[in-house]
Design a protein around this motif. Structure first.
Motif, mmCIF file in Angstrom:
data_model
loop_
_atom_site.group_PDB
_atom_site.id
_atom_site.type_symbol
_atom_site.label_atom_id
_atom_site.label_comp_id
_atom_site.label_asym_id
_atom_site.label_seq_id
_atom_site.Cartn_x
_atom_site.Cartn_y
_atom_site.Cartn_z
ATOM 1 N N GLU A 185 -3.840 13.562 6.242
ATOM 2 C CA GLU A 185 -2.490 14.111 6.239
ATOM 3 C C GLU A 185 -1.462 13.068 5.826
ATOM 4 O OE1 GLU A 185 -1.620 15.891 9.976
ATOM 5 O OE2 GLU A 185 -3.605 16.839 10.159
ATOM 6 N N HIS A 186 -1.794 11.789 5.986
ATOM 7 C CA HIS A 186 -0.845 10.714 5.714
ATOM 8 C C HIS A 186 -1.339 9.734 4.652
ATOM 9 C CE1 HIS A 186 1.131 12.066 9.432
ATOM 10 N NE2 HIS A 186 -0.093 12.114 9.948
ATOM 11 N N TYR A 187 -2.626 9.787 4.341
ATOM 12 C CA TYR A 187 -3.215 8.896 3.341
ATOM 13 C C TYR A 187 -4.126 9.712 2.438
ATOM 14 C CZ TYR A 187 -1.690 5.142 6.466
ATOM 15 O OH TYR A 187 -0.947 4.296 7.248
ATOM 16 N N CYS A 188 -4.229 9.300 1.178
ATOM 17 C CA CYS A 188 -5.115 9.978 0.237
ATOM 18 C C CYS A 188 -6.278 9.054 -0.111
ATOM 19 C CB CYS A 188 -4.370 10.420 -1.023
ATOM 20 S SG CYS A 188 -3.597 9.090 -1.963
ATOM 21 N N GLN A 234 -5.009 5.228 0.551
ATOM 22 C CA GLN A 234 -3.678 4.816 0.109
ATOM 23 C C GLN A 234 -2.625 5.728 0.747
ATOM 24 O OE1 GLN A 234 -2.038 5.620 -4.018
ATOM 25 N NE2 GLN A 234 -2.390 3.414 -4.179
ATOM 26 N N ARG A 235 -1.506 5.136 1.137
ATOM 27 C CA ARG A 235 -0.432 5.908 1.770
ATOM 28 C C ARG A 235 0.010 7.051 0.855
ATOM 29 N NH1 ARG A 235 3.804 4.613 5.471
ATOM 30 N NH2 ARG A 235 2.459 2.918 6.213
ATOM 31 N N ARG A 236 0.087 8.237 1.403
ATOM 32 C CA ARG A 236 0.448 9.413 0.613
ATOM 33 C C ARG A 236 1.933 9.375 0.263
ATOM 34 N NH1 ARG A 236 -2.409 13.730 -0.435
ATOM 35 N NH2 ARG A 236 -4.001 13.161 1.112
ATOM 36 N N ARG A 237 2.258 9.603 -1.011
ATOM 37 C CA ARG A 237 3.634 9.525 -1.494
ATOM 38 C C ARG A 237 4.318 10.885 -1.527
ATOM 39 N NH1 ARG A 237 2.627 5.539 -6.748
ATOM 40 N NH2 ARG A 237 1.789 3.745 -5.571
ATOM 41 N N THR A 238 3.555 11.935 -1.516
ATOM 42 C CA THR A 238 4.136 13.277 -1.575
ATOM 43 C C THR A 238 3.965 13.972 -0.228
ATOM 44 O OG1 THR A 238 2.071 14.293 -2.330
ATOM 45 C CG2 THR A 238 3.544 13.391 -4.012
ATOM 46 N N LYS A 239 4.594 15.133 -0.112
ATOM 47 C CA LYS A 239 4.493 15.926 1.115
ATOM 48 C C LYS A 239 3.454 17.028 0.972
ATOM 49 C CE LYS A 239 9.287 15.112 2.524
ATOM 50 N NZ LYS A 239 10.570 15.739 2.893
ATOM 51 N N ARG A 240 2.481 16.782 0.127
ATOM 52 C CA ARG A 240 1.420 17.766 -0.086
ATOM 53 C C ARG A 240 0.659 18.012 1.211
ATOM 54 N NH1 ARG A 240 -3.919 16.785 -3.847
ATOM 55 N NH2 ARG A 240 -4.880 18.833 -3.561
#
Length: 641
Positions: A261-264, A273-279
């Motif tokens: 939910e917070h990393y991809c 890696q830290r997620r940059r979008t609110k997907r």
């Protein structure tokens, strides 16, 4: 009138075509202005509409003001904004009107953005004020603007040409493939590999494995040493989850399943890696059965502990480091107690025979995953070895090894190893005591109810005739396949009588049935699949999972008769598989290896179940369609009991 992009409170875009009555149709461009506007109203005269237009009906910015706008394609706006100023509404050249957009002074929305009438999306004032959301209203001045709604109506019916052939060689699968038809839009969609469906929200499946037990994929031309020496092969989602927690304090706030939910996960470099979008993404750890032992307990820990930085971190609690994940789970208090299991064993010890108690104990080990296995074993050990003390076959007093050997054999039937459970170590290497396998001792120790021994006198004429026929074949050691009566004729009563009188003379009868309920009605009864290891996914050439030197093969060799109740509900391939296996074990080319086979059941009750099969396929799977049926002697039980 064409209403597009109806979106309110997160609802998806909706396209509606409103066809007006002939008296209300808008024929001339001058009439369009009474329904659709494309200008910013004056603030003083219409303040609410003024605010609504600036809030919902301004396009962009795009073009030179914002090249990264979603509407930009090849450097131009797909919606052709900004529009040209137009002093009056007129008919356009692209099937849409050119609405009145008179020159106006720019209105500054903020320090970097100003708009005028060229950026206004056509709207209806009444709808805009009523719903207070973006509603684009257009006048359909030509059929060209909505032709895709009508072309399917007028293109004609769909047609399929096919042939029907009759004959025994018909291939139903090929006929289905030949007759399958895909319409042009679907074919085009598949050719261009457009998305046919979508899963929302996205689900990230998370790997789970024990230390150094993860899967590694490699090409067959690669050397194993090179694969093992490649450090990249040691990296997995789980190991990188530990590494992420070491480097990023923010990640330690989440469980393993919450990380996506917070990393991809970057598959190419194998890194979080830290997620940059609110997907919207959710994580799901692969399901692990409790029967998988340590892997299951690892999943329990990962589902409850936040921010572990290593395997050792999962194994440590309150300063104590444990050697197994199960012990760590117990110390964390994440497992339920064995109270219910203990009560079950306690009740069974007062009601069941020792051999049944041993089977119950094995069932609990396999399916219930008790926490204190050694404690249960020690507590109920005296109850599980009671019959060992009464049989004259057993020599010595080493009952613990006998019990452990039998538990080992029962676990092996289910593909489990006794060493995987917290039980005493089996000290004796031999598989038998006094030369007699425990599985034979179990059959000899089955208790014979007195009422079954005395029931011969209670048999009716049909039952007595069947009883004498079967007993004569057994005494004369003839190879015979018997089948008797439908339900309600007392066949179970007949079976129990035969078993009691044979076992009284130390002769062995294997009692089996196609269903668990029918098996429980026979002393020492078991399902045929469990007794003979019949494969679940049965094939025409299948054989039973019995080796010629195993204990069950030794039991079969000294067996005098085999009873199989509720046989009509079983697939004939199961019966044929047992026939092939018995011939191999006995080295005799005769039906069922020369053994007396007694089957019973009612064809009017339940036929073999064939998944998605037709009535004809179910009938074809019946034992009457087997080549063995020609050797069957039918015993007629007619009297309703």
């Amino acid at each position: 009138m064409y209403v597009t992009e109806f979106q309110k409170r997160g609802l998806p875009h909706v396209h509606m075509l409103l066809i007006l009555d002939t008296d209300d149709k808008l024929w001339e461009p001058e009439e369009y202005d009474s329904v659709v506007k494309a200008e910013i109203p004056r603030h003083k005269s219409e303040p609410e509409l003024y605010e609504a237009v600036l809030k919902h009906m301004i396009h962009g910015p795009c073009g030179v003001l914002n090249q990264s706008s979603p509407c930009m394609k090849n450097g131009h706006c797909k919606k052709r904004y900004p529009k040209d100023f137009c002093e009056e509404t007129r008919q356009g050249n692209d099937s849409y009107p050119e609405y009145m957009r008179r020159f106006s002074d720019p209105i500054f929305l903020n320090r970097n953005k100003s708009v005028d009438n060229r950026w206004v999306v056509p709207y209806n004032p009444w709808l805009l004020l009523k719903y207070d959301c973006h509603i684009n209203v257009e006048i359909c001045s030509s059929i060209k603007s909505i032709k895709y709604l009508y072309k399917y109506v007028y293109k004609g019916p769909d047609r399929v040409a096919m042939e029907v052939h009759r004959g025994t060689g018909m291939d139903e699968i090929q006929q289905y493939v030949d007759a399958r038809w895909i319409c042009a839009p679907e074919a085009l969609w598949k050719i261009f590999k457009f998305t046919l469906y979508k899963l929302y929200p996205s689900v990230e499946r998370l790997q789970i494995h024990l230390p150094n037990h993860h899967q590694v994929r490699f090409y067959k031309h690669q050397r194993i040493t090179d694969v093992l020496n490649d450090n990249q092969n040691a990296v997995t989602m789980l190991t990188e989850f530990f590494a992420l927690n070491q480097m990023d304090p923010h990640a330690r706030n989440y469980l393993y399943r919450e990380i996506p939910e917070h990393y991809c996960w970057l598959k190419g470099v194998k890194k979080w890696q830290r997620r940059r979008t609110k997907r919207k993404v959710i994580g799901r750890i692969y399901t692990v059965s409790p029967s998988e032992g340590e892997k299951f307990y690892l999943r329990v820990l990962l589902s409850h502990l936040r921010g572990p930085t290593s395997w050792e971190c999962l194994l440590t609690h309150n300063g104590a480091c444990f050697f197994t994940f199960k012990k760590a789970v117990e110390d964390w208090g994440l497992l339920e107690s064995d109270n219910i299991i203990r009560e079950c064993m306690l009740e069974a010890s007062n009601m069941c025979m020792p051999y049944a108690l041993r089977r119950l104990f094995v069932t609990i080990l396999i399916f219930c995953e008790p926490t204190d296995v050694r404690g249960l074993f020690n507590e109920f050990y005296p109850y599980m070895v009671k019959d060992y003390q009464m049989t004259n076959i057993v020599v010595g007093n080493n009952f613990e090894d006998m019990l452990l050997r039998e538990l080992r054999d029962l676990l092996l039937l289910h593909g489990k190893l006794i060493k995987n459970y917290d039980l005493p170590i089996l000290t004796m290497e031999t598989n038998e005591v006094g030369g007699v396998p425990t599985i034979i001792q179990e059959e000899l120790s089955v208790q014979i109810p007195d009422e079954d021994i005395q029931s011969v006198e209670k048999l009716n004429n049909d039952q007595m005739s069947a009883y004498n026929t079967i007993m004569n074949a057994i005494h004369q050691k003839q190879s015979q396949f018997f089948f008797d009566g439908p339900g309600g004729t007392g066949k179970t009563f007949l079976y129990r009588t035969i078993m009691a009188n044979l076992r009284r003379n130390s002769q062995i009868v294997l009692a089996t049935a196609s269903s668990c309920i029918a098996a429980t009605l026979l002393p020492g009864g078991r399902t045929a699949h469990s007794r003979f290891g019949i494969p679940i996914d049965i094939e025409p050439i299948s054989i039973c999972k019995i080796t010629k030197n195993c204990d069950i093969a030794k039991l079969i060799r000294i067996t005098n008769a085999i009873i199989w109740d509720e046989a009509p509900m079983i697939n004939r391939y199961c019966v044929e598989a047992l026939d092939r296996s018995l011939q191999d074990i006995m080295n005799i080319n005769a039906p069922f290896g020369g053994k007396i086979m007694i089957m019973g059941g009612d064809f009017r009750q339940v036929l073999p179940i064939i998944e998605k099969g037709s009535r004809g396929q179910m009938i074809s799977a019946c034992i009457v369609r087997s080549q063995l049926w020609a050797t069957t002697k039918i015993l007629h039980l007619r009297q309703n009991m």
